[in-house]
Design an enzyme around this catalytic site. Sequence first.
Site, PDB file in Angstrom:
ATOM      1  N   CYS A   2       0.874  -1.190   0.000  1.00 57.01           N
ATOM      2  CA  CYS A   2       0.000   0.000   0.000  1.00 57.01           C
ATOM      3  C   CYS A   2       0.907   1.235   0.000  1.00 57.01           C
ATOM      4  CB  CYS A   2      -0.928   0.144   1.205  1.00 57.01           C
ATOM      5  SG  CYS A   2      -2.484  -0.744   1.050  1.00 57.01           S
TER       6      CYS A   2
HETATM    7  N1  LIG Z   1      -1.572  -3.244   2.199  1.00 52.98           N
HETATM    8  C1  LIG Z   1      -2.116  -2.470   3.086  1.00 52.98           C
HETATM    9  O1  LIG Z   1      -1.453  -1.679   3.754  1.00 52.98           O
HETATM   10  C2  LIG Z   1      -3.616  -2.664   3.259  1.00 52.98           C
HETATM   11  C3  LIG Z   1      -4.335  -1.655   4.137  1.00 52.98           C
HETATM   12  C4  LIG Z   1      -5.641  -2.206   4.697  1.00 52.98           C
HETATM   13  N2  LIG Z   1      -5.407  -3.250   5.638  1.00 52.98           N
HETATM   14  C5  LIG Z   1      -6.565  -2.647   3.591  1.00 52.98           C
HETATM   15  O2  LIG Z   1      -6.724  -3.812   3.327  1.00 52.98           O
HETATM   16  O3  LIG Z   1      -7.191  -1.821   2.982  1.00 52.98           O
END
Ligand SMILES: NC(=O)CC[C@H](N)C(=O)O
Length: 297
Positions: A2
């Site tokens: 992300c």
């Molecule tokens: N890869 C991440 O940081 C994901 C952020 C969050 N847990 C989501 O699924 O949206």
Amino acid sequence: MCGIVGLFLKNQALEPQLGSLVSGMLTTMCERGPDSAGFAVYGTPSKGKGKITIQSADADAFKGLAERIKKEAGVSADLSLKSSHAVLTVPSDKSDAVVTWLRANTPNIRIMGSGEAIEIYKEVGYPTDVAKRFDLAKMSGSHAIGHTRMATESAVTTLGAHPFSTGPDQCLVHNGSLSNHASLRRELRRDGIRFETENDTEVAAAYITWRMKQGLNLGDALRGTLDDLDGFFNFVVGTKNGFGVVRDPIACKPAVMAETDDYVAFGSEYRALVDLPNIDKAHVWEPEPATVYFWER
Ligand SMILES: NC(=O)CC[C@H](N)C(=O)O
């Protein structure tokens, strides 16, 4: 993965460039989050006006909507269309009533966020395409937060994309995953908070909204996440006139910040910041674990 980017301008002269700067930053973070992308842009509020950003997968959903709102809810609304999203501008004291009316009467329309300054756009798709689709590069404003998502906790859907907006002019993006979001969601639901998804990040956003409703300022609400949220997180949060950052105590997700007299910027990686004006003269640092940073205008 992300990717997160954020830019909070201190110098008003840069406001016309906000969208193009943030669009460039977001593009560098594509491969960190190729599933979906989104951004919140805080523009100049118009006195007495509220904005509601709405979304629909149905191209006809917005046809005649302003007229229906006038006829059925008794509120004059201007509608400005941008691809799958639209921004309704309404008198600010009627904004909640229009949101309630939309929820009750337009099942094919989703509410992305509302407030006096915020506009919020998010979709499934490659981040550069999402930014282009909504003309991010042409937008102006005081601050903006963007996100590229590689899903960990809930399905890849429009509503599962970040930013999450759970209160007026508030938004939050997240890199990481939370381990106690189900129990905290139950607790917040008991307190009357509504959730649209099963996503962990939405719980963090709602937690900040809940704390701020209790009277905490942004900094203290962010400090609360360190006590009450378990798991991994970098959060970047926007409010009408504020910009905040917090990392969990382990801080295993990458983060870098830069500050000059003109702006404060956040990137998941330094390459998100390289094209910012005078970056070579900026104070650049890695935010400390379990430490809250926030700025207000
Ligand atoms: N890869 C991440 O940081 C994901 C952020 C969050 N847990 C989501 O699924 O949206």
